[in-house]
Design a protein around this motif. Structure first.
Motif, PDB file in Angstrom:
ATOM      1  N   VAL A  37     101.348  29.542 -80.095  1.00  0.00           N
ATOM      2  CA  VAL A  37     101.277  29.907 -81.499  1.00  0.00           C
ATOM      3  C   VAL A  37     100.102  30.860 -81.681  1.00  0.00           C
ATOM      4  N   PHE A  38     100.378  32.097 -82.079  1.00  0.00           N
ATOM      5  CA  PHE A  38      99.340  33.065 -82.400  1.00  0.00           C
ATOM      6  C   PHE A  38      99.488  33.432 -83.864  1.00  0.00           C
ATOM      7  N   THR A  39      98.420  33.239 -84.615  1.00  0.00           N
ATOM      8  CA  THR A  39      98.439  33.536 -86.040  1.00  0.00           C
ATOM      9  C   THR A  39      97.506  34.701 -86.317  1.00  0.00           C
ATOM     10  N   LEU A  40      98.036  35.795 -86.824  1.00  0.00           N
ATOM     11  CA  LEU A  40      97.224  36.925 -87.233  1.00  0.00           C
ATOM     12  C   LEU A  40      96.631  36.610 -88.604  1.00  0.00           C
ATOM     13  N   LEU A  41      95.299  36.595 -88.690  1.00  0.00           N
ATOM     14  CA  LEU A  41      94.636  36.160 -89.912  1.00  0.00           C
ATOM     15  C   LEU A  41      94.187  37.310 -90.810  1.00  0.00           C
ATOM     16  N   LYS A  42      93.663  38.378 -90.206  1.00  0.00           N
ATOM     17  CA  LYS A  42      93.076  39.450 -91.012  1.00  0.00           C
ATOM     18  C   LYS A  42      93.082  40.740 -90.216  1.00  0.00           C
ATOM     19  N   THR A  43      93.409  41.846 -90.870  1.00  0.00           N
ATOM     20  CA  THR A  43      93.312  43.166 -90.259  1.00  0.00           C
ATOM     21  C   THR A  43      92.359  44.010 -91.081  1.00  0.00           C
ATOM     22  N   ASP A  44      91.423  44.660 -90.414  1.00  0.00           N
ATOM     23  CA  ASP A  44      90.435  45.491 -91.084  1.00  0.00           C
ATOM     24  C   ASP A  44      91.118  46.681 -91.745  1.00  0.00           C
ATOM     25  N   SER A  45      90.678  47.006 -92.946  1.00  0.00           N
ATOM     26  CA  SER A  45      91.330  48.081 -93.696  1.00  0.00           C
ATOM     27  C   SER A  45      90.996  49.465 -93.157  1.00  0.00           C
ATOM     28  N   GLY A  46      89.854  49.607 -92.455  1.00  0.00           N
ATOM     29  CA  GLY A  46      89.455  50.925 -91.988  1.00  0.00           C
ATOM     30  C   GLY A  46      89.728  51.197 -90.522  1.00  0.00           C
ATOM     31  N   THR A  47      90.084  50.162 -89.753  1.00  0.00           N
ATOM     32  CA  THR A  47      90.377  50.309 -88.323  1.00  0.00           C
ATOM     33  C   THR A  47      91.581  49.430 -87.997  1.00  0.00           C
ATOM     34  N   LYS A  48      91.866  49.296 -86.705  1.00  0.00           N
ATOM     35  CA  LYS A  48      92.926  48.393 -86.269  1.00  0.00           C
ATOM     36  C   LYS A  48      92.381  47.021 -85.852  1.00  0.00           C
ATOM     37  N   ALA A  49      91.091  46.784 -86.108  1.00  0.00           N
ATOM     38  CA  ALA A  49      90.467  45.508 -85.741  1.00  0.00           C
ATOM     39  C   ALA A  49      91.142  44.355 -86.465  1.00  0.00           C
ATOM     40  N   ARG A  50      91.267  43.203 -85.776  1.00  0.00           N
ATOM     41  CA  ARG A  50      91.973  42.060 -86.341  1.00  0.00           C
ATOM     42  C   ARG A  50      91.335  40.760 -85.897  1.00  0.00           C
ATOM     43  N   THR A  51      91.537  39.749 -86.692  1.00  0.00           N
ATOM     44  CA  THR A  51      91.168  38.396 -86.303  1.00  0.00           C
ATOM     45  C   THR A  51      92.436  37.563 -86.213  1.00  0.00           C
ATOM     46  N   GLY A  52      92.385  36.542 -85.356  1.00  0.00           N
ATOM     47  CA  GLY A  52      93.552  35.696 -85.189  1.00  0.00           C
ATOM     48  C   GLY A  52      93.171  34.348 -84.611  1.00  0.00           C
ATOM     49  N   ARG A  53      94.171  33.530 -84.446  1.00  0.00           N
ATOM     50  CA  ARG A  53      93.976  32.197 -83.872  1.00  0.00           C
ATOM     51  C   ARG A  53      95.107  31.947 -82.880  1.00  0.00           C
ATOM     52  N   LEU A  54      94.712  31.592 -81.651  1.00  0.00           N
ATOM     53  CA  LEU A  54      95.653  31.352 -80.571  1.00  0.00           C
ATOM     54  C   LEU A  54      95.539  29.876 -80.194  1.00  0.00           C
ATOM     55  N   GLU A  55      96.643  29.150 -80.265  1.00  0.00           N
ATOM     56  CA  GLU A  55      96.616  27.702 -80.055  1.00  0.00           C
ATOM     57  C   GLU A  55      97.233  27.341 -78.702  1.00  0.00           C
ATOM     58  N   THR A  56      96.499  26.545 -77.928  1.00  0.00           N
ATOM     59  CA  THR A  56      96.978  26.033 -76.648  1.00  0.00           C
ATOM     60  C   THR A  56      96.771  24.520 -76.625  1.00  0.00           C
ATOM     61  N   ASP A  57      97.328  23.868 -75.625  1.00  0.00           N
ATOM     62  CA  ASP A  57      97.172  22.417 -75.519  1.00  0.00           C
ATOM     63  C   ASP A  57      95.735  22.008 -75.186  1.00  0.00           C
ATOM     64  N   HIS A  58      94.936  22.951 -74.681  1.00  0.00           N
ATOM     65  CA  HIS A  58      93.534  22.640 -74.372  1.00  0.00           C
ATOM     66  C   HIS A  58      92.572  23.135 -75.449  1.00  0.00           C
ATOM     67  N   GLY A  59      93.108  23.599 -76.570  1.00  0.00           N
ATOM     68  CA  GLY A  59      92.220  23.998 -77.653  1.00  0.00           C
ATOM     69  C   GLY A  59      92.621  25.299 -78.302  1.00  0.00           C
ATOM     70  N   THR A  60      91.979  25.560 -79.417  1.00  0.00           N
ATOM     71  CA  THR A  60      92.239  26.761 -80.206  1.00  0.00           C
ATOM     72  C   THR A  60      91.250  27.859 -79.839  1.00  0.00           C
ATOM     73  N   ILE A  61      91.739  29.084 -79.771  1.00  0.00           N
ATOM     74  CA  ILE A  61      90.927  30.246 -79.426  1.00  0.00           C
ATOM     75  C   ILE A  61      90.911  31.172 -80.634  1.00  0.00           C
ATOM     76  N   ASP A  62      89.724  31.469 -81.131  1.00  0.00           N
ATOM     77  CA  ASP A  62      89.570  32.409 -82.244  1.00  0.00           C
ATOM     78  C   ASP A  62      89.391  33.809 -81.682  1.00  0.00           C
ATOM     79  N   THR A  63      90.186  34.734 -82.159  1.00  0.00           N
ATOM     80  CA  THR A  63      90.103  36.114 -81.671  1.00  0.00           C
ATOM     81  C   THR A  63      89.517  37.012 -82.748  1.00  0.00           C
ATOM     82  N   PRO A  64      88.804  38.072 -82.322  1.00  0.00           N
ATOM     83  CA  PRO A  64      88.643  38.560 -80.952  1.00  0.00           C
ATOM     84  C   PRO A  64      87.752  37.627 -80.120  1.00  0.00           C
ATOM     85  N   ILE A  65      88.053  37.587 -78.817  1.00  0.00           N
ATOM     86  CA  ILE A  65      87.376  36.656 -77.913  1.00  0.00           C
ATOM     87  C   ILE A  65      87.051  37.342 -76.590  1.00  0.00           C
ATOM     88  N   PHE A  66      85.918  36.940 -76.007  1.00  0.00           N
ATOM     89  CA  PHE A  66      85.562  37.349 -74.651  1.00  0.00           C
ATOM     90  C   PHE A  66      85.650  36.136 -73.744  1.00  0.00           C
TER      91      PHE A  66
END
Length: 376
Positions: free
Chosen positions: A2-31
């Motif tokens: 499950v990947f949920t796109l949460l927000k896209t920046d109005s001036g660039t293509k930058a985005r935030t999201g949430r990626l869900e796995t059985d071992h936990g949730t990953i907030d994007t962007p992520i390193f």
């Protein structure tokens, strides 16, 4: 996945999201810190979780397959249990490592034959067996086997290489769908876009990977020697052709400035050995720029460099002391520098996420990228 796109920046293509796995949730962007052999060098798993707050780490199929080997990891209950890590893991298929062994490997339609860099023993990776190896490892996200073409390469070679990756991708996706996880948690598979620095090939490859319905898509074949501006151009070009509702992973990138520019071009996930490898060589990434702690200018600098930054190196130890540790090859220096660099990288991802959410990213990232890239 499950990947949920949460927000896209109005001036660039930058985005935030949430990626869900059985071992936990990953907030994007992520390193993703690189734990090639089931360990992120010079830090413990507890430090990764409690100080660095790494939500996901990367392991490598090639290296883990050779040592300790699939049997040992299987007997140990999979990579999570073997290394005592209860958060998500992504495993690279080993394609890049095979690419780097250009003098000791042979590519065929069946797969990649290679010699172990440990003892010269002969092995073969196929699209099918790298899926099975990653089933044994038990990673949450597995990558397909691909060929990473060198830079520069002519268009004919790039096209042949891309088409080989496509045929391998079809076989790898089929093998993934026919097999089951070994340890009771879900696993997901990402495709990899290739095509060197040729826009039409990259567009064709992106469309092909989208058509295979992978859970996420990586951009491969960049950061292999091409100019930085060309890497940005290819990344920007590729993200135009990738779906908004799936995570986008730029493989093997990069310096803090690279992360800023590539998030602005729509990338969600990154990995690179640079923060840990460079830390062990005395290079520190900071909010003010890049420091070489071995330089003599720090020998008598009895001050904290950035006491408000949340790492022990910044808050507790003077630059003179860190310089002393490195000049005398003390292990503590490697540990403190690695903790600091990884803390900085994860802090940077969090800062970008907050700025995307409050609509200040586009007016901030270029100047900050220039700032963090300067040498102090």
């Amino acid at each position: 996945m499950v990947f949920t796109l949460l927000k896209t920046d109005s001036g660039t293509k930058a985005r935030t999201g949430r990626l869900e796995t059985d071992h936990g949730t990953i907030d994007t962007p992520i390193f993703m810190p690189v734990g090639t052999l089931g360990t992120v060098k010079a830090v413990t798993q507890d430090e990764l979780k409690e100080q660095i707050n790494a939500q996901i780490i990367l392991g490598n199929t090639y290296h883990l397959y050779l040592r300790p080997g699939c049997d040992i990891i299987s007997d140990g209950g999979g990579l999570h249990q073997f290394m005592n890590w209860d958060r998500p893991i992504l495993t690279d298929s080993g394609g890049y490592q095979v690419y780097s062994l250009s003098d000791n490997r042979e590519l065929t339609e069946k797969g990649a034959r290679f010699k172990s860099h440990h003892d010269g023993s002969k092995h073969m990776f196929t699209p099918e067996n790298v899926v099975e190896i990653q089933r044994v490892l038990g990673s949450d996200i597995m990558m397909i086997l691909d060929e990473c073409p060198p830079y520069p390469c002519d268009k004919d070679y790039a096209k042949e290489s891309m088409e080989l990756t496509h045929r391998w991708a079809e076989r790898g996706r089929k093998a993934f769908k026919k097999s089951d996880p070994h340890y009771g948690h879900k696993q997901f598979q990402f495709g990899i876009v290739q095509g060197s620095t040729y826009k039409n090939l990259r567009r064709d490859s992106a469309q092909f990977m989208v058509d295979q319905d992978f859970e996420g898509i990586a951009i491969g074949g960049l950061s292999v020697g091409e100019p930085t501006d060309l890497m940005y151009e290819m990344t920007d070009h590729n993200t135009d052709d990738l779906p908004e509702d799936k995570p986008r992973y730029l493989m093997g990138v990069g310096k803090p400035a690279n992360l800023l520019h590539c998030v602005a071009r729509g990338i969600d996930m990154f990995d690179c050995v640079l923060p840990t490898r460079n830390a062990r060589n005395g290079q520190l990434f900071t909010r003010r720029g890049i420091i070489n702690i071995r330089n003599a200018k720090w020998k008598n600098h009895h001050k904290l460099f950035d006491p408000e930054f949340p790492s022990d190196l910044s808050q507790k130890y003077t630059m003179a002391y860190i310089h002393h540790l490195f000049r005398n090859s003390e292990i503590l220096g490697l540990q403190l520098a690695t903790l600091h660099n990884l803390t900085f990288y994860l802090w940077l991802m969090k800062e970008m996420k907050q700025r995307i959410e409050n609509e200040t990213f586009s007016g901030w990232y270029k100047d900050f990228a220039e700032q963090v890239d300067q040498k102090i």
